[in-house]
Scaffold this motif. Structure first.
Motif, mmCIF file in Angstrom:
data_model
loop_
_atom_site.group_PDB
_atom_site.id
_atom_site.type_symbol
_atom_site.label_atom_id
_atom_site.label_comp_id
_atom_site.label_asym_id
_atom_site.label_seq_id
_atom_site.Cartn_x
_atom_site.Cartn_y
_atom_site.Cartn_z
ATOM 1 N N MET A 1 0.836 -1.194 0.000
ATOM 2 C CA MET A 1 0.000 0.000 0.000
ATOM 3 C C MET A 1 0.874 1.248 0.000
ATOM 4 N N SER A 22 -7.674 7.601 -0.369
ATOM 5 C CA SER A 22 -7.938 6.545 0.605
ATOM 6 C C SER A 22 -8.874 5.490 0.017
ATOM 7 N N GLN A 23 -9.863 5.932 -0.732
ATOM 8 C CA GLN A 23 -10.782 4.994 -1.375
ATOM 9 C C GLN A 23 -10.084 4.151 -2.432
ATOM 10 N N ASN A 25 -7.200 2.901 -1.986
ATOM 11 C CA ASN A 25 -6.312 2.015 -1.235
ATOM 12 C C ASN A 25 -4.901 2.574 -1.033
ATOM 13 N N TYR A 26 -4.776 3.884 -0.981
ATOM 14 C CA TYR A 26 -3.538 4.523 -0.543
ATOM 15 C C TYR A 26 -3.632 4.742 0.967
ATOM 16 N N TYR A 27 -2.481 4.687 1.647
ATOM 17 C CA TYR A 27 -2.475 4.996 3.079
ATOM 18 C C TYR A 27 -2.163 6.475 3.215
ATOM 19 N N LEU A 50 -13.509 4.509 5.910
ATOM 20 C CA LEU A 50 -12.108 4.548 5.479
ATOM 21 C C LEU A 50 -11.195 4.386 6.685
ATOM 22 N N ASN A 52 -7.674 3.423 6.287
ATOM 23 C CA ASN A 52 -6.264 3.583 5.938
ATOM 24 C C ASN A 52 -5.863 5.061 5.955
#
Length: 240
Positions: A1, A22-23, A25-27, A50, A52
């Motif tokens: 990630m 964030s949606q 899939n990034y932190y 969310l 992350n």
């Protein structure tokens, strides 16, 4: 990630950029100079499901705060993939450069230009450890010399002369830093959200914050080492 730090992420375009990344899939580390406002933004994103995301206190105009944020992040992650220099202020009106107060001009530059520079300098070691780090400077058409030398020089946004000049300086920083870092694998680009309705302009913009965040998110998700020293807008490249 992949990891992302966004300055000024507790509201407006910064908040929307954080939500969208964030949606995807990034932190995301939500940078905010005010801890309570950062926590409120964090709570809003958590309510959307969310997870992350984390908050981090960072006042880009205060080098002590920037260094503390860097030290905090170094403990948590081994590298940073993307730095988004989004924090900015509009400054007080009027801003005609023939009469704007030096105090007002300096305050604008302290956040919009020097803040981005010192934040980048502090986080550069973490970005270098990424392998393919990216620096994204959130700029504006008001900083475009192409716009200001065009035939129509009297648009509604032209009143933000001091603000615009800080973004012109930011664009110059983008190009020069990109050239310096060309062989490191780190890309450096500017991006304009477009005329977006936020508290920066008393919500006068034509775009929503969600729409304004789209070109930033697009650049973040498509960053490549050799796509660097460019100025992007929602469709293609913008004129320097």
């Amino acid at each position: 990630m992949k990891t992302v730090l966004i300055t000024g992420a507790n509201k407006g375009i910064g908040f929307e950029t954080a939500r969208q990344l964030s949606q995807l899939n990034y932190y995301v580390y939500l940078g905010s100079r005010d801890q309570e406002k950062g926590l409120e933004a964090f709570r809003q994103l958590k309510e959307l499901g969310l997870n992350n995301i984390e908050t981090i206190v960072i006042d880009v105009a205060d080098i002590k705060s920037v260094r503390e944020a860097r030290a905090e992040l170094e403990v948590k992650i081994g590298s940073l993939d993307i730095l988004i220099n989004n924090a900015g202020i509009a400054g007080d009106q009027p801003q005609n450069l023939a009469a704007v107060s030096i105090e007002n001009l300096r305050r604008i530059f302290d956040t919009n230009f020097f803040g981005a520079v010192q934040t980048t300098q502090e986080f550069l070691p973490l970005l270098k450890k990424s392998g393919q780090g990216a620096i994204i400077n959130v700029s504006s058409e008001t900083g475009s010399l192409v716009v200001h030398t065009a035939a129509d020089r009297n648009s509604n946004r032209a009143k933000y002369h001091a603000y615009g000049s800080s973004k012109t300086a930011l664009n110059a920083f983008t190009v020069m830093l990109a050239n310096e870092l060309y062989d490191t694998g780190i890309s450096v680009n500017s991006v304009t959200p477009g005329y977006t309705a936020t508290d920066l302009n008393q919500f006068q913009g034509a775009k929503t914050a969600e729409q304004g965040a789209l070109p930033i998110v697009k650049l973040a998700t498509q960053s490549q080492p050799r796509v660097t020293a460019k100025f992007f807008k929602d469709v293609g490249e913008a004129g320097w």
